[in-house]
Design a protein around this motif. Sequence first.
Motif, short mmCIF file in Angstrom:
data_model
loop_
_atom_site.label_atom_id
_atom_site.label_comp_id
_atom_site.label_asym_id
_atom_site.label_seq_id
_atom_site.Cartn_x
_atom_site.Cartn_y
_atom_site.Cartn_z
N GLY B 63 3.96 2.48 -5.35
CA GLY B 63 4.65 1.31 -4.80
C GLY B 63 3.97 0.86 -3.53
O GLY B 63 4.63 0.42 -2.60
N ARG B 64 2.69 0.98 -3.46
CA ARG B 64 1.98 0.57 -2.25
C ARG B 64 0.55 0.25 -2.64
O ARG B 64 0.09 0.64 -3.71
CB ARG B 64 1.98 1.69 -1.22
N ILE B 65 -0.13 -0.51 -1.78
CA ILE B 65 -1.56 -0.66 -2.01
C ILE B 65 -2.30 -0.30 -0.72
O ILE B 65 -1.72 0.24 0.21
CB ILE B 65 -1.95 -2.04 -2.58
N CYS B 66 -3.61 -0.62 -0.69
CA CYS B 66 -4.43 0.04 0.32
C CYS B 66 -4.29 -0.57 1.71
O CYS B 66 -3.86 -1.70 1.88
CB CYS B 66 -5.88 0.07 -0.12
N MET B 67 -4.66 0.21 2.69
CA MET B 67 -4.48 -0.17 4.09
C MET B 67 -5.24 -1.44 4.48
O MET B 67 -4.68 -2.30 5.17
CB MET B 67 -4.90 1.00 4.98
N PRO B 68 -6.49 -1.60 4.04
CA PRO B 68 -7.18 -2.84 4.42
C PRO B 68 -6.44 -4.10 3.98
O PRO B 68 -6.51 -5.13 4.64
CB PRO B 68 -8.54 -2.74 3.70
N PHE B 69 -5.70 -4.01 2.86
CA PHE B 69 -5.00 -5.20 2.39
C PHE B 69 -4.02 -5.72 3.45
O PHE B 69 -3.93 -6.93 3.67
CB PHE B 69 -4.25 -4.92 1.08
N GLY B 70 -3.32 -4.80 4.09
CA GLY B 70 -2.37 -5.21 5.12
C GLY B 70 -3.07 -5.90 6.28
O GLY B 70 -2.59 -6.90 6.82
N ALA B 71 -4.24 -5.37 6.65
CA ALA B 71 -5.00 -5.97 7.75
C ALA B 71 -5.53 -7.34 7.34
O ALA B 71 -5.57 -8.27 8.14
CB ALA B 71 -6.14 -5.05 8.16
N MET B 72 -5.90 -7.48 6.05
CA MET B 72 -6.38 -8.79 5.57
C MET B 72 -5.24 -9.80 5.60
O MET B 72 -5.42 -10.95 6.00
CB MET B 72 -6.92 -8.66 4.14
N PRO B 189 -8.72 3.10 7.21
CA PRO B 189 -9.04 4.02 6.12
C PRO B 189 -7.80 4.28 5.27
O PRO B 189 -6.81 4.76 5.78
CB PRO B 189 -9.48 5.29 6.85
N SER B 190 -7.87 3.95 4.00
CA SER B 190 -6.67 3.99 3.15
C SER B 190 -6.06 5.37 3.01
O SER B 190 -4.89 5.50 2.75
CB SER B 190 -7.00 3.47 1.76
N PHE B 191 -6.89 6.38 3.20
CA PHE B 191 -6.35 7.73 3.04
C PHE B 191 -5.38 8.07 4.17
O PHE B 191 -4.69 9.08 4.13
CB PHE B 191 -7.46 8.78 2.93
N ALA B 192 -5.30 7.22 5.20
CA ALA B 192 -4.39 7.51 6.31
C ALA B 192 -3.13 6.65 6.28
O ALA B 192 -2.34 6.68 7.21
CB ALA B 192 -5.12 7.30 7.63
N GLY B 193 -2.94 5.89 5.22
CA GLY B 193 -1.74 5.05 5.17
C GLY B 193 -1.88 3.95 4.14
O GLY B 193 -2.90 3.85 3.47
N SER B 194 -0.84 3.10 4.05
CA SER B 194 -0.85 2.04 3.04
C SER B 194 -1.02 0.67 3.71
O SER B 194 -1.27 0.58 4.90
CB SER B 194 0.46 2.06 2.26
N HIS B 195 -0.82 -0.39 2.92
CA HIS B 195 -0.91 -1.76 3.45
C HIS B 195 0.03 -1.96 4.64
O HIS B 195 -0.24 -2.76 5.52
CB HIS B 195 -0.60 -2.76 2.34
N VAL B 196 1.15 -1.22 4.63
CA VAL B 196 2.12 -1.33 5.72
C VAL B 196 1.46 -0.97 7.05
O VAL B 196 1.54 -1.69 8.04
CB VAL B 196 3.33 -0.41 5.42
N GLU B 197 0.76 0.16 7.04
CA GLU B 197 0.07 0.62 8.24
C GLU B 197 -1.11 -0.30 8.58
O GLU B 197 -1.44 -0.50 9.75
CB GLU B 197 -0.39 2.07 8.04
N GLY B 198 -1.73 -0.88 7.56
CA GLY B 198 -2.85 -1.80 7.80
C GLY B 198 -2.42 -3.00 8.62
O GLY B 198 -3.08 -3.41 9.59
N TYR B 199 -1.28 -3.58 8.25
CA TYR B 199 -0.74 -4.72 8.98
C TYR B 199 -0.37 -4.29 10.40
O TYR B 199 -0.66 -4.99 11.38
CB TYR B 199 0.48 -5.25 8.25
N ASN B 200 0.25 -3.13 10.46
CA ASN B 200 0.68 -2.59 11.75
C ASN B 200 -0.52 -2.43 12.70
O ASN B 200 -0.47 -2.84 13.86
CB ASN B 200 1.34 -1.22 11.49
#
Lengths: 212, 502
Positions: B63-72, B189-200
Motif C-alpha cells: 500500500g505504498r510506493i517509493c520514496m522518490p515519488f513523494g519528493a517528485m 533512498p526507498s529502502f529507508a521509507g515510502s513516498h510519504v517520507e519522500g514528500y516529508n
Amino acid sequence: MNVLHCQRSCTYISDLIKEGFEVPYVNASFFGIEQTAKALREVAEFFGSEEMKERAEQIIEHELEVISPAIEFYKERLTGKKVGMYVGGPRVWHWQRVMKELGMKVVFGMCTFAHEDDYEKINARAEDGVFLVDNPNEFEIEECLERFKPDLFLTGLKEKYLCRKFGVPTVNSHSYEKGPYACFRGMVNFARDIYEGVYAPAWKFVRDEDFI
Amino acid sequence: MTTPLKLNGRLTIEDLNSLPEIPIEGITYDQMYIEKQPICPEYIPPDQDIIPSSKRTAVIDPGRICMPFGAMWAAVGVHKCIPFVQGAQGCTTYPRYTFSRIFREPVSIATASFHEDTAVFGGRKNFIDGLRNLIIRYHPEIIAIITVCSSEIIGDDMEGFLEEAQEELEEELGPEVLDGVKFVITHTPSFAGSHVEGYNRAAATFLKTLAKRTTPNNKVNIIPGMITPGDIREIKHILKLMDIEGTILFDISETLDCPLRLPQPMPYYPKGGTRSEDIRDMGNSLMTFALCPDQGGAGAKYLEKRFKMPAVIGPLPLGIHSTDLFIKSLAEATGKPIADEIKDERGILIDAMADTFHYTMGMRVAIYGDPDIAAAATRFCCELGMEPAIVGSGTESKQFVKDVWATAYEYDRKPIILNGSDMFEWEDYLKKDKIDLILGNSKAANVSKEADVPLVRIGFPIYDRLGYQRRAYVGYRGGEYLLDLIVNTILDSKFPDDRVQQ
C-alpha cells in the motif's frame, strides 16, 4: 374474527362487517412487548382453544428470549430520555407504552387525525403533565421543542428536517428508518433507530460555543 | 449471413474471427466475451502463518510506493520546477505514469538515465550532462535533484557533483544563466521509507535550501501533504474566508489540474505552483501548518527549529473535529475572528450529517491508505457514527497509531490497527469480518469486488475514476462531498430500491 391494528381507519369497516356478517373483531396493537403479547393472548382467548393459548405463551416466551439482550442494551442507554411524539392518531397511544418499555419519558404528544376516542386513550395512558396538541402547525412544533427540549421527536419525514434544524433527532414514524418496528423483533429495530437518533455524534458538534 | 451471437449478445474470439465484415463502429470491450479461467477452481484461503506482514520478508500488495515519488510530487507543486531524478529511467517512467493516471495531466521529470556503466563508474557524468540539457532546453527556475536507491547505494556525492556541475556550467553557459536556476537536493533512498517520507523530506530540503528570514510578513505557511488539487483549493478558500494570507508549499492545485487554453508556452509549464520567492518568504511567516504530520511535518519542524516559528503539525482537517481545530488555530495565530461563512459551511456539513445518520450509524468500515489520510478518515467515520473495524496504513507511522487510538478511545471503538502493513494482511482481516463499507484508494478496488463490499474512494492513488483529483475532501465542504459519497454508496448497496426515497 378481524384483528384491528389501526383503530382509526379500520374501526368503521370492522363495525360494518360485524353488523352485516356477524364477524366480531378485537382491537390490538402490535407495537412493543406488552401490547404484542396482549394481542396474541386476546386472539387465543377469543378462540378459546387451550392449544392456541399454550402456543401464544410459547411464542411470547421464545420471542422475549430472542430480543431481551438487544432490548436491554438499548433500554440501558435510553432510560430517562425525554421524547415528544407527532404521529397520525392511534400511534401516539400505541407508542406511549413502547416508550415506557424503553425507559423513556413522553413529554408531549401531537396528532393530526386523532378523534375523541384517541385522546381518551392517550389521556388514560399519560402521566401527569404530558402536553397534548391537536393538529399542530409548524410554529407549535417549534414551541414544543423549545419548551420541552425533548431528546427525541418521533415524527414523519415532513417534520424531520425542521426538527433536526433545531438540533433534535427524529425517527421516521410513518414509514420507519431501517426495518419494520412492529411485533417483538421489530421492537429491536425501533429501539436501534431511536438509539442512533439520540446518540448520533452530529448533535455534539452543533452546540460548540466557538462556532455558534 | 447472420452475425453469430452468444452470451448475451457478446462475441467470442471464434465469433470475431468468423465475422465477414467489421462494422464501422468497431467492436468495443462490452461486445466481446473474453473467457477467463480462474487459476484455481475455488477461493483457497491463504496459510494463516503468512498473514501477518511482520512474519514475512516479502510484501504482498503493497500500500505504498517509493520514496522518490513523494519528493517528485512535492517538486511538481513548485512553479517552473523540474525534478531531476538521479537514477535509472524506470525511476521516472513509473512516477510519470502514476501522475498521468491520477491527474490526467502532463508531468515533466528529468532523469540521469543510469545504465550498467553508471553503477560501476558512478553518476557524475550523467548528472552534469543531464543538468546541462535540462537548463538549456527547459529554462527551469528550480531543479529538484532527487536521488533513488541505486544512486544512494553506489554512493553518489550529490553535493559534490552539484558544486562541480555549477562551476562547469557557469563557465560554459555564463553566470546569468546559472544564477536564474536554484537547486534543491533531496536524498530519497526507498529502502529507508515510502513516498510519504519522500514528500516529508522534500518539505524540509526545500525550506532548508530556500527559506530565509528577513521581515515579518503576517502570512501563514501551509504544507498540505499529498492531498488533491481540490483539497488545496479548499484550503485556499478557507484562508480567503478568514481573510488570511498564506503560502502553500507544494501547491499542486494549478500544476496538476490545469485548463486547456491556447496558446501554451513552450516548453510547457503550468502557470501555477508555489513561486520560489514565496518559498523564500516562508521564513518570515507567523506560523506553519503541516496538515499531514507524516507528509510535511519535517518542513514545519525545520522552520520551528531554525526560525522559532510555531508549528501546528496535523491533524488533516477532514471532518468536523479536525477542521474545527485547524480553523481555531488559524484564528488564534492571526487574531482574526472565525468568519460567519465558515460557521455556515460547518453548519451545512452538520446538517447533512444530521439528515443522514440513520444510514451511516453502526456501519462497519475497513479503511486503508496513507497514514495521515487513514487516520483522518477514521475520525470522520466515527463522527458519522460508523464503526471503523480495520484501519490499515501502507507506511509505518507512530503518529497514525496515536491518532487512530485517540479517536477510537473518544468514540469507544476497538479497531484492528495495521501499521505499515500490506493489503494482503488487511484483506484477510476484511474477509474474516463482517464489513459494510471500504474507505480506501484504487488499490482496494479488487478486494472490494472480490469480497463484495462497496468501496468509497479516498486518498492516494485514485486512478480508476475520473474527477476525484478535482474534488476536496478536506474542510467542511470536503466533508460534505465525502459524506455524499459514503451515503450514496450505502444507499446503493444496503437499501432495497423501495426504501431509498426518503
